[in-house]
Design an enzyme around this catalytic site. Structure first.
Site, mmCIF file in Angstrom:
data_model
loop_
_atom_site.group_PDB
_atom_site.id
_atom_site.type_symbol
_atom_site.label_atom_id
_atom_site.label_comp_id
_atom_site.label_asym_id
_atom_site.label_seq_id
_atom_site.Cartn_x
_atom_site.Cartn_y
_atom_site.Cartn_z
ATOM 1 C CG ASP A 97 12.027 43.006 -20.734
ATOM 2 O OD1 ASP A 97 11.692 43.022 -22.338
ATOM 3 O OD2 ASP A 97 11.474 42.298 -20.149
ATOM 4 C CD GLU A 119 5.940 44.204 -18.480
ATOM 5 O OE1 GLU A 119 7.116 44.150 -19.145
ATOM 6 O OE2 GLU A 119 5.165 43.585 -18.948
ATOM 7 C CD GLU A 133 15.416 39.627 -22.140
ATOM 8 O OE1 GLU A 133 16.320 39.145 -21.518
ATOM 9 O OE2 GLU A 133 14.972 39.231 -22.926
ATOM 10 C CG HIS A 209 11.097 33.378 -26.471
ATOM 11 N ND1 HIS A 209 10.211 33.276 -25.372
ATOM 12 C CD2 HIS A 209 11.461 34.659 -26.339
ATOM 13 C CE1 HIS A 209 10.078 34.594 -24.734
ATOM 14 N NE2 HIS A 209 10.724 35.249 -25.225
ATOM 15 N NE ARG A 211 19.728 37.048 -26.007
ATOM 16 C CZ ARG A 211 20.398 37.166 -26.958
ATOM 17 N NH1 ARG A 211 21.444 36.655 -27.147
ATOM 18 N NH2 ARG A 211 19.813 37.983 -27.855
ATOM 19 C CG HIS A 242 11.000 32.502 -30.519
ATOM 20 N ND1 HIS A 242 12.288 32.941 -31.070
ATOM 21 C CD2 HIS A 242 10.407 33.568 -30.423
ATOM 22 C CE1 HIS A 242 12.396 34.268 -31.081
ATOM 23 N NE2 HIS A 242 11.110 34.568 -30.265
HETATM 24 N N1 UDP Z 1 2.243 35.413 -28.781
HETATM 25 C C1 UDP Z 1 1.827 35.309 -29.889
HETATM 26 N N2 UDP Z 1 2.102 34.302 -30.721
HETATM 27 C C2 UDP Z 1 2.915 33.200 -30.120
HETATM 28 C C3 UDP Z 1 3.108 33.212 -29.101
HETATM 29 C C4 UDP Z 1 3.242 34.320 -28.310
HETATM 30 O O1 UDP Z 1 1.154 36.229 -30.363
HETATM 31 O O2 UDP Z 1 3.100 32.400 -31.079
HETATM 32 C C5 UDP Z 1 2.288 36.395 -27.742
HETATM 33 C C6 UDP Z 1 1.483 36.274 -26.382
HETATM 34 O O3 UDP Z 1 0.334 36.406 -26.252
HETATM 35 C C7 UDP Z 1 2.319 37.190 -25.608
HETATM 36 C C8 UDP Z 1 3.554 37.548 -26.210
HETATM 37 O O4 UDP Z 1 3.663 37.104 -27.635
HETATM 38 O O5 UDP Z 1 1.545 38.192 -25.407
HETATM 39 C C9 UDP Z 1 4.674 37.052 -25.590
HETATM 40 O O6 UDP Z 1 5.922 37.381 -26.323
HETATM 41 P P1 UDP Z 1 7.167 36.600 -25.972
HETATM 42 O O7 UDP Z 1 6.854 35.088 -25.106
HETATM 43 O O8 UDP Z 1 8.321 36.570 -27.370
HETATM 44 O O9 UDP Z 1 8.059 37.688 -24.795
HETATM 45 P P2 UDP Z 1 8.077 37.864 -23.446
HETATM 46 O O10 UDP Z 1 6.675 38.036 -22.985
HETATM 47 O O11 UDP Z 1 8.782 36.650 -22.917
HETATM 48 O O12 UDP Z 1 8.921 39.083 -23.433
#
Ligand code: UDP
Length: 370
Positions: A97, A119, A133, A209, A211, A242
């Protein structure tokens, strides 16, 4: 031979595409797999490529400081088409997304190249949550020719929007493939700070993280963490911060002096997976973490008002707590003090997948494009 071009740009996309790219590469007689990264998030993307041993064949390297979603979109639309004309893939794969997801699918459409969406079908129904997203997902659905839905609800959402059933494949989420291929019980942390966690004390892992969390919601979450630290003396809190300044400045200001608080740099995926495994409870506004933690038997409190991932809440692996200070404290306290409440969540079955999603995606690609 099916020529597949996978395009992705951020950490979560790379994590969720890595098992797909490996599955394509494991079938070299059927697929020619080409990877292009937009590098929408440079450093965190590169960490993931390293962990999964992936090399990008093409790197658009388009990240700039303070970039807006519109700027990222514009740069992808400028730099991807010449590459598409050069490679002429049979299908372009995007995941999730992000602006890269939408813009790459749109660029493919403009070149009359079919795209596949990994996804697909996640919806909150609120066009501004999560922002941007939700709209990226909706638009990618309109653009894609083949849709890989992680859950039955996601599949139903696509069908309800008029996507033909023949174009929708129920696969599970590739995030579970990545997780199960990575986690091991005998892991030792490379980070000295994580290695120094006290084994006798419980760990609460926090990530935030989005917004929508910036400002008052994030301050309220920080206040709840301080309340929990006061109530339960055996807790250690780990928060990989983050790099977004909105997040960094707030959590550093409000939490840096808290005893038992580990404010650390974002850790690479390998460390993060094992940090989840070491945790007792996870507080997060992340999409991916909500999906992963239940596979490791970790209850998740979702720091959001709405979620496009209701399956975890329905299955009992997650509670949507929002960012209200009292509500976070109340739900977390219950899980920290009642063994029965904790076990019930920890043992609920993860609805997001069984670790076989990429195999199903590869099979569907062969059926469609082979
Ligand atoms: N993750 C990572 N290191 C961190 C925090 C998260 O590798 O310090 C991984 C986590 O395992 C997951 C992904 O990053 O698979 C999630 O990413 P994020 O939270 O940035 O994005 P979202 O999933 O909300 O799109």
């Amino acid at each position: 031979m099916i020529r597949v071009l996978s395009v992705f740009g951020t950490r979560p996309e790379a994590i969720k595409m890595a098992p797909v790219v490996h599955a394509l590469r494991d079938a070299p007689r059927q697929f020619e797999s080409i990877v292009c990264v937009s590098a929408q998030h440079r450093a965190m993307l590169d960490q993931v490529l390293g962990v999964f041993g992936l090399d990008a064949d093409h790197d658009l390297d388009l990240m700039t400081a303070g970039q807006s979603p519109a700027e990222v979109t514009a740069r992808v639309l400028q730099s991807l088409p010449p590459l598409l004309r050069q490679i002429r893939p049979d299908v372009l794969l995007v995941q999730g997304d992000t602006m890269t997801t939408f813009a790459a699918a749109f660029a493919a459409y403009l070149e009359r190249i079919p795209s596949g969406h990994v996804e697909a079908g996640l919806r909150t129904g609120d066009r501004y949550q999560p922002f941007p997203e939700e709209m990226n997902r909706v638009m990618t659905t309109r653009l894609a020719s083949i849709h890989f839905a992680p859950t039955a609800q996601a599949r139903a959402a696509l069908l309800a929007e008029g996507i033909p059933a023949a174009d929708v494949h129920l696969t599970g989420n590739t995030v579970i493939d990545a997780l199960l291929q990575t986690v091991r019980e005998d892991y030792t942390f490379r980070s000295p700070r994580l290695a120094s966690l006290d084994p006798r004390r419980r760990v609460i892992l926090i990530t935030t993280h989005r917004r929508e969390s910036f400002g008052p919601p994030l301050r309220s979450t920080c206040a709840a963490i301080r309340d929990l630290a006061e109530r339960f003396s055996d807790l250690q809190f780990v928060l990989p911060v983050h790099p977004n300044p909105e997040v960094k400045q707030t959590v550093e200001r409000l939490l840096c002096d808290l005893p038992g608080m580990y404010l650390i740099e974002p850790v690479d995926y390998l460390e993060f997976v094992h940090l989840m495994n070491r945790s007792y409870l996870v507080l997060t506004d992340s999409g991916g973490v909500q999906e992963e933690a239940p596979s490791l038997g970790k209850p998740v409190l979702v720091l959001r008002e709405v979620t496009e991932r209701p399956e975890g809440v329905e299955a009992g692996t997650a509670v949507l707590v929002g960012t209200d200070r009292n509500r976070i404290v109340q739900v977390a306290s219950e899980l920290l003090s009642s063994r029965a409440a904790y076990e019930q969540m920890a043992n609920a079955v993860n609805p997001y997948g069984d670790g076989q999603a990429s195999g199903r995606i590869v099979k569907a690609l062969v059926e469609r494009f082979g």
